[in-house]
Design a protein around this motif. Structure first.
Motif, PDB file in Angstrom:
ATOM      1  N   MET A 294       0.830  -1.193   0.000  1.00 55.99           N
ATOM      2  CA  MET A 294       0.000   0.000   0.000  1.00 55.99           C
ATOM      3  C   MET A 294       0.870   1.250   0.000  1.00 55.99           C
ATOM      4  O   MET A 294       1.835   1.349   0.759  1.00 55.99           O
ATOM      5  N   THR A 295       0.574   2.205  -0.888  1.00 55.65           N
ATOM      6  CA  THR A 295       1.291   3.469  -0.923  1.00 55.65           C
ATOM      7  C   THR A 295       1.002   4.259   0.341  1.00 55.65           C
ATOM      8  O   THR A 295      -0.143   4.404   0.750  1.00 55.65           O
ATOM      9  N   ARG A 296       2.055   4.760   0.933  1.00 59.20           N
ATOM     10  CA  ARG A 296       1.874   5.509   2.177  1.00 59.20           C
ATOM     11  C   ARG A 296       1.508   6.954   1.858  1.00 59.20           C
ATOM     12  O   ARG A 296       2.189   7.608   1.060  1.00 59.20           O
ATOM     13  N   PRO A 297       0.466   7.478   2.480  1.00 61.88           N
ATOM     14  CA  PRO A 297       0.054   8.854   2.177  1.00 61.88           C
ATOM     15  C   PRO A 297       0.906   9.879   2.904  1.00 61.88           C
ATOM     16  O   PRO A 297       1.495   9.603   3.956  1.00 61.88           O
ATOM     17  N   ASN A 298       0.967  11.081   2.356  1.00 62.38           N
ATOM     18  CA  ASN A 298       1.367  12.219   3.170  1.00 62.38           C
ATOM     19  C   ASN A 298       0.253  12.423   4.205  1.00 62.38           C
ATOM     20  O   ASN A 298      -0.903  12.085   3.960  1.00 62.38           O
ATOM     21  N   VAL A 299       0.611  12.968   5.348  1.00 59.68           N
ATOM     22  CA  VAL A 299      -0.379  13.205   6.396  1.00 59.68           C
ATOM     23  C   VAL A 299      -0.313  14.671   6.815  1.00 59.68           C
ATOM     24  O   VAL A 299       0.750  15.153   7.228  1.00 59.68           O
ATOM     25  N   VAL A 300      -1.421  15.376   6.664  1.00 63.07           N
ATOM     26  CA  VAL A 300      -1.525  16.764   7.113  1.00 63.07           C
ATOM     27  C   VAL A 300      -2.566  16.813   8.228  1.00 63.07           C
ATOM     28  O   VAL A 300      -3.751  16.566   7.991  1.00 63.07           O
ATOM     29  N   LEU A 301      -2.115  17.084   9.427  1.00 64.27           N
ATOM     30  CA  LEU A 301      -2.977  17.147  10.609  1.00 64.27           C
ATOM     31  C   LEU A 301      -3.211  18.609  10.956  1.00 64.27           C
ATOM     32  O   LEU A 301      -2.312  19.302  11.436  1.00 64.27           O
ATOM     33  N   ILE A 302      -4.416  19.109  10.680  1.00 64.80           N
ATOM     34  CA  ILE A 302      -4.786  20.497  10.969  1.00 64.80           C
ATOM     35  C   ILE A 302      -5.585  20.517  12.269  1.00 64.80           C
ATOM     36  O   ILE A 302      -6.589  19.814  12.393  1.00 64.80           O
ATOM     37  N   HIS A 303      -5.135  21.313  13.225  1.00 61.67           N
ATOM     38  CA  HIS A 303      -5.828  21.365  14.514  1.00 61.67           C
ATOM     39  C   HIS A 303      -5.918  22.810  14.977  1.00 61.67           C
ATOM     40  O   HIS A 303      -5.094  23.658  14.619  1.00 61.67           O
ATOM     41  N   CYS A 304      -6.941  23.101  15.761  1.00 64.72           N
ATOM     42  CA  CYS A 304      -7.192  24.468  16.202  1.00 64.72           C
ATOM     43  C   CYS A 304      -7.619  24.458  17.663  1.00 64.72           C
ATOM     44  O   CYS A 304      -7.787  23.410  18.272  1.00 64.72           O
ATOM     45  N   HIS A 305      -7.791  25.661  18.192  1.00 61.20           N
ATOM     46  CA  HIS A 305      -8.226  25.823  19.576  1.00 61.20           C
ATOM     47  C   HIS A 305      -9.760  25.882  19.676  1.00 61.20           C
ATOM     48  O   HIS A 305     -10.435  26.479  18.829  1.00 61.20           O
ATOM     49  N   ASP A 306     -10.310  25.279  20.723  1.00 60.24           N
ATOM     50  CA  ASP A 306     -11.614  25.649  21.301  1.00 60.24           C
ATOM     51  C   ASP A 306     -12.781  25.645  20.314  1.00 60.24           C
ATOM     52  O   ASP A 306     -13.666  26.497  20.406  1.00 60.24           O
ATOM     53  N   LEU A 307     -12.840  24.688  19.424  1.00 64.08           N
ATOM     54  CA  LEU A 307     -13.868  24.686  18.382  1.00 64.08           C
ATOM     55  C   LEU A 307     -15.057  23.803  18.708  1.00 64.08           C
ATOM     56  O   LEU A 307     -16.190  24.107  18.328  1.00 64.08           O
ATOM     57  N   GLY A 308     -14.833  22.685  19.406  1.00 64.10           N
ATOM     58  CA  GLY A 308     -15.911  21.721  19.594  1.00 64.10           C
ATOM     59  C   GLY A 308     -16.372  21.203  18.248  1.00 64.10           C
ATOM     60  O   GLY A 308     -15.570  20.766  17.418  1.00 64.10           O
ATOM     61  N   THR A 309     -17.674  21.266  18.008  1.00 57.82           N
ATOM     62  CA  THR A 309     -18.231  20.872  16.706  1.00 57.82           C
ATOM     63  C   THR A 309     -18.982  22.045  16.086  1.00 57.82           C
ATOM     64  O   THR A 309     -19.972  21.860  15.391  1.00 57.82           O
ATOM     65  N   TYR A 310     -18.497  23.255  16.320  1.00 60.17           N
ATOM     66  CA  TYR A 310     -19.192  24.457  15.881  1.00 60.17           C
ATOM     67  C   TYR A 310     -18.900  24.721  14.403  1.00 60.17           C
ATOM     68  O   TYR A 310     -18.185  25.665  14.031  1.00 60.17           O
ATOM     69  N   LEU A 311     -19.471  23.870  13.538  1.00 60.79           N
ATOM     70  CA  LEU A 311     -19.221  23.909  12.105  1.00 60.79           C
ATOM     71  C   LEU A 311     -20.516  23.641  11.345  1.00 60.79           C
ATOM     72  O   LEU A 311     -21.419  22.965  11.851  1.00 60.79           O
ATOM     73  N   GLY A 312     -20.566  24.123  10.122  1.00 57.86           N
ATOM     74  CA  GLY A 312     -21.729  23.864   9.294  1.00 57.86           C
ATOM     75  C   GLY A 312     -21.972  22.390   9.076  1.00 57.86           C
ATOM     76  O   GLY A 312     -23.127  21.928   9.106  1.00 57.86           O
TER      77      GLY A 312
END
Length: 472
Positions: free
Chosen positions: A1-19
């Motif tokens: 299996m080809t190994r993917p690049n991994v981009v982990l984006i993380h932020c502060h204090d969001l919870g699930t406050y998204l559309g």
């Protein structure tokens, strides 16, 4: 299996406050990740506070196991023998990059990154500088520049940390810099279901929505940069946050608004687009899951608390067979003061054990001095938190009625919310006993220091030396 690049984006204090999680907010770029990838609808964190929760993400262990019992800039540190995600990915052949904030250690060199971009030391005096360098726009532009100029070797791992939606000190309190972020009119925002509809709270909601727009723009910049570099199809993008909104009854609390967090994963042609996972998942599981995608060995010393859910997402991933959870654990020990709490959550029940006398709802300093904090704290003044709490999440999803004392909590009433949760014939004491036993069993299995009594502050010896007390 080809190994993917991994981009982990993380932020502060969001919870699930998204559309994409049903909020009436405009987050098209983050929502795109959900449309093109997988959305986890019951993802919970190990702690409703920053550094401890992030420590679980990067070690696969609970905060009281890895040593992060408080905040990194509050002198707490991950134990020196912990194996961290970038270190392990680097050993497996990944080139590792750190962009923006990390808030796991005051000594970022120990994290094992090959490249640290525009980093500022994590100390109390350096916090304003950290705030600026880790703003979403600044971080996203740096990531975009590295991708555009080909300053990487595949496979690569990039940890991308955004400052938003953290409160900042302003005008004698703590807010969300509404003017800087072009926040909406407070009258135009929707109230939060777990807080009263008050002008001060609406003002804070509007402010955080302004920050949210900048956060979403930053994610969009990174997604566009991956596409322009021609690596989007071979990159696993993960988006998450460390805990809930910086509001009362959320950040710093083990109510669901404090420990439920967004988790999105996109890997074109490998993960089913638009899939929604309803399994209980903890952020302590993400560590092993990312190692599985990267075909990198997980530490085999038997200490890892998390469990990989990679095979749930991709049948071709070998290794550990998927073991669904029927419960998750969370808690906190220190923040800006001692606040020892442990909790267990199942599909239906939440049991919380409080180990110290504090007000019913814990407010961190930034929330206490905020408009939202001012609007609700009088409702809790003088009310001592019970030692035990039990909530029926099916009948009482807002966790307003502790079934072990029979009284509805104060300060959360909304006109469109029933005055009390429906009653049933469940033997609540039996449920309490079962969950209490399971929680204590987990605390013993994970060597929780709370079992031995109060946990001293990280600078306890320094305090006594300054006082001329040589006791240890």
């Amino acid at each position: 299996m080809t190994r993917p690049n991994v981009v982990l984006i993380h932020c502060h204090d969001l919870g699930t406050y998204l559309g994409c999680y049903g909020r009436s907010v405009d987050t098209p770029n983050i929502d795109r990740l959900a449309e093109e990838g997988v959305r986890f609808d019951r993802h919970f964190v190990t702690a409703p506070q920053c550094s401890p929760s992030r420590s679980s993400l990067f070690t696969g262990r609970h905060p009281h196991q890895n040593g992060m019992l408080g905040l990194a800039h509050g002198d707490w540190e991950i134990h020196p023998d912990e194996r961290l995600l970038p270190e392990l990915l680097g050993e497996a052949g990944y080139e590792t990059h750190l962009f923006g904030l990390q808030h796991v250690t005051e000594y970022p060199g120990r994290l094992g990154y090959d490249e640290r971009h525009a980093e500022t030391p994590l100390t109390e005096s350096a916090q304003p500088a950290v705030h600026e360098t880790a703003r979403a726009q600044n971080v996203a532009e740096r990531v975009s520049s590295v991708l555009e100029n080909g300053e990487y070797e595949p496979p690569f791992f990039a940890s991308v940390g955004f400052f938003e939606l953290h409160r900042v000190e302003e005008d004698g309190g703590f807010g969300f810099e509404a003017d800087r972020y072009d926040a909406p009119d407070p009258d135009e925002v929707d109230p939060l279901e777990f807080l009263p509809d008050e002008p001060g709270i609406r003002a804070d909601i509007a402010g955080l929505e302004g920050m949210l727009g900048a956060l979403d723009d930053g994610v969009g910049t990174i997604l566009s940069a991956l596409e322009a570099a021609g690596v989007d199809d071979e990159t696993l993008v993960v988006f998450t946050t460390e805990h809930g909104l910086a509001m009362p009854r959320a950040k710093g609390c083990c109510f669901d608004p404090g420990i439920e967090a967004a988790l999105l994963m996109r890997y074109p042609d490998r993960l089913e687009a638009g899939r929604v996972v309803d399994d209980l998942v903890s952020n302590v599981d993400v560590f092993s899951t990312l190692l599985a995608f990267a075909d990198a060995p997980s530490p085999d010393d038997g200490r890892i608390a998390g469990r990989s859910f990679a095979s749930l997402l991709d049948d071709d991933l070998g290794g550990t067979e998927y073991d669904p959870r029927d419960r998750i654990f969370a808690g906190m020990t220190w923040h800006d003061r001692y606040n020892p709490v442990r909790a267990i959550r199942t599909d239906r029940w939440k049991y919380v054990r409080n180990f110290w006398h504090l007000p019913e709802v814990y407010l961190t300093t930034d929330i206490y001095c905020s408009e939202a904090g001012k609007a609700v704290r009088e409702d809790y003044y003088g009310r001592q938190r019970p030692y035990e709490e039990l909530y029926d999440l099916e009948a009482d999803p807002l966790e307003r009625r502790n079934l072990l004392d029979g009284e509805a909590t104060h300060g959360t009433e909304r006109a469109d919310v029933a005055d009390s949760a429906p009653a049933d014939e469940t033997d609540h004491e039996s449920v309490r006993d079962r969950l209490r036993d399971e929680l204590l069993e987990w605390m013993h299995e994970t060597n929780d220091p709370l079992l031995e009594g109060p946990v001293l502050p990280s600078d306890w010896e320094e305090i006594h030396l300054e006082m001329g007390d040589d006791r240890r």
